[in-house]
Design a protein around this motif. Structure first.
Motif, PDB file in Angstrom:
ATOM      1  N   ASP A  90       7.520   8.803   5.033  1.00 48.71           N
ATOM      2  CA  ASP A  90       6.739   7.636   5.447  1.00 48.71           C
ATOM      3  C   ASP A  90       7.260   7.152   6.801  1.00 48.71           C
ATOM      4  O   ASP A  90       8.320   6.531   6.879  1.00 48.71           O
ATOM      5  CB  ASP A  90       6.857   6.533   4.395  1.00 48.71           C
ATOM      6  N   TYR A  91       6.522   7.440   7.873  1.00 43.98           N
ATOM      7  CA  TYR A  91       6.957   7.065   9.217  1.00 43.98           C
ATOM      8  C   TYR A  91       6.384   5.720   9.659  1.00 43.98           C
ATOM      9  O   TYR A  91       6.693   5.239  10.755  1.00 43.98           O
ATOM     10  CB  TYR A  91       6.543   8.145  10.230  1.00 43.98           C
ATOM     11  N   ILE A  92       5.567   5.101   8.797  1.00 39.58           N
ATOM     12  CA  ILE A  92       4.908   3.848   9.174  1.00 39.58           C
ATOM     13  C   ILE A  92       5.731   2.641   8.740  1.00 39.58           C
ATOM     14  O   ILE A  92       5.869   1.669   9.479  1.00 39.58           O
ATOM     15  CB  ILE A  92       3.489   3.795   8.576  1.00 39.58           C
ATOM     16  N   TRP A  93       6.321   2.701   7.531  1.00 33.98           N
ATOM     17  CA  TRP A  93       7.109   1.558   7.046  1.00 33.98           C
ATOM     18  C   TRP A  93       8.409   2.048   6.439  1.00 33.98           C
ATOM     19  O   TRP A  93       8.399   2.863   5.564  1.00 33.98           O
ATOM     20  CB  TRP A  93       6.319   0.784   6.001  1.00 33.98           C
ATOM     21  N   THR A 138       0.848  -1.202   0.000  1.00 37.85           N
ATOM     22  CA  THR A 138       0.000   0.000   0.000  1.00 37.85           C
ATOM     23  C   THR A 138       0.878   1.244   0.000  1.00 37.85           C
ATOM     24  O   THR A 138       1.661   1.444   0.930  1.00 37.85           O
ATOM     25  CB  THR A 138      -0.916   0.023   1.247  1.00 37.85           C
ATOM     26  N   PRO A 139       0.786   2.081  -1.021  1.00 37.92           N
ATOM     27  CA  PRO A 139       1.652   3.271  -1.088  1.00 37.92           C
ATOM     28  C   PRO A 139       1.313   4.287   0.001  1.00 37.92           C
ATOM     29  O   PRO A 139       0.163   4.377   0.450  1.00 37.92           O
ATOM     30  CB  PRO A 139       1.366   3.840  -2.485  1.00 37.92           C
ATOM     31  N   HIS A 140       2.325   5.033   0.407  1.00 35.96           N
ATOM     32  CA  HIS A 140       2.145   6.043   1.457  1.00 35.96           C
ATOM     33  C   HIS A 140       1.530   7.313   0.869  1.00 35.96           C
ATOM     34  O   HIS A 140       2.014   7.852  -0.124  1.00 35.96           O
ATOM     35  CB  HIS A 140       3.495   6.379   2.090  1.00 35.96           C
ATOM     36  N   SER A 141       0.434   7.762   1.474  1.00 40.03           N
ATOM     37  CA  SER A 141      -0.198   9.031   1.100  1.00 40.03           C
ATOM     38  C   SER A 141      -1.072   9.478   2.267  1.00 40.03           C
ATOM     39  O   SER A 141      -1.303   8.720   3.211  1.00 40.03           O
ATOM     40  CB  SER A 141      -1.047   8.864  -0.169  1.00 40.03           C
TER      41      SER A 141
END
Length: 207
Positions: free
Chosen positions: A204-207, A76-79
């Motif tokens: 992107d701080y999630i992955w 899932t791309p970061h946005s």
């Protein structure tokens, strides 16, 4: 007259001031460590539920679930639109990982209950010290470690595979300490890699 060194005041604001890192990257680092702390607490909750209530005793299903969430998260791309959904995937992955760790933690408790707090405090101390070292160090000064660390990790995995047949106590102990040093190196490397990616625009701080 004599000067009393104990009269000096400590400026904690200066201690935690990273002037070589931009304000936007510092904000990004707060989010990274915030998501890390959230995952740690969620994983602890999952492990607690497994150990205390003995619910979710489905090792294969929870393992496949955590793997599926990880694959879904990376795909899932970061946005801004997907931010909350991706954070939910990360939390779900952490929870299922905690559940999967339940049996291992239960075994540690049965051997010696002090293993868990000792391991937690030791890991937290190492992570904090090496993260601060990477933050205070000159930018890109630890990025060269990447190749060495991956090579060391490969050699460690090969020696572990060999030791499955040889069953050497010495090799097992050596692997433990080498793994500890490699993981400490990865903390240095990954922290500076996060900074460089953020400085180049990747937030992107999630992955």
């Amino acid at each position: 007259g004599t000067m009393n060194v104990f009269d000096r005041s400590i400026n904690f604001d200066a201690l935690f001031k990273f002037s070589h890192i931009s304000a936007s990257t510092q904000e990004h680092l707060k989010r990274v460590y915030g998501s890390f702390a959230l995952c740690m607490f969620v994983a602890a909750a999952g492990a607690y539920i497994n150990v205390v209530t003995h619910l979710f005793q489905f090792g294969l299903l929870t393992g496949l679930g955590s793997l599926g969430l990880m694959v879904w998260l990376t795909a899932t791309p970061h946005s801004r639109e997907t931010e909350q959904k991706r954070l939910g995937m990360l939390v779900g992955f952490a929870f299922l990982t905690g559940i999967n760790l339940g049996p291992l933690l239960q075994m540690c408790i049965s051997i010696n209950p002090s293993i868990l707090p000792t391991a937690f405090l030791g890991t937290a101390s190492i992570f904090a010290c090496f993260s601060l070292s990477a933050l205070y160090a000159r930018r890109r000064s630890y990025l060269y470690l990447g190749g060495f660390l991956l090579s060391g990790l490969t050699l460690m995995l090969l020696s572990s595979l060999i030791n499955a047949f040889v069953r050497s106590t010495w090799l097992f102990t050596a692997n433990l300490y080498v793994a500890l040093m490699i993981m400490c190196g990865f903390v240095l490397f990954d922290t500076q890699l996060i900074i460089e990616k953020a400085e180049s625009g990747d937030k992107d701080y999630i992955w």
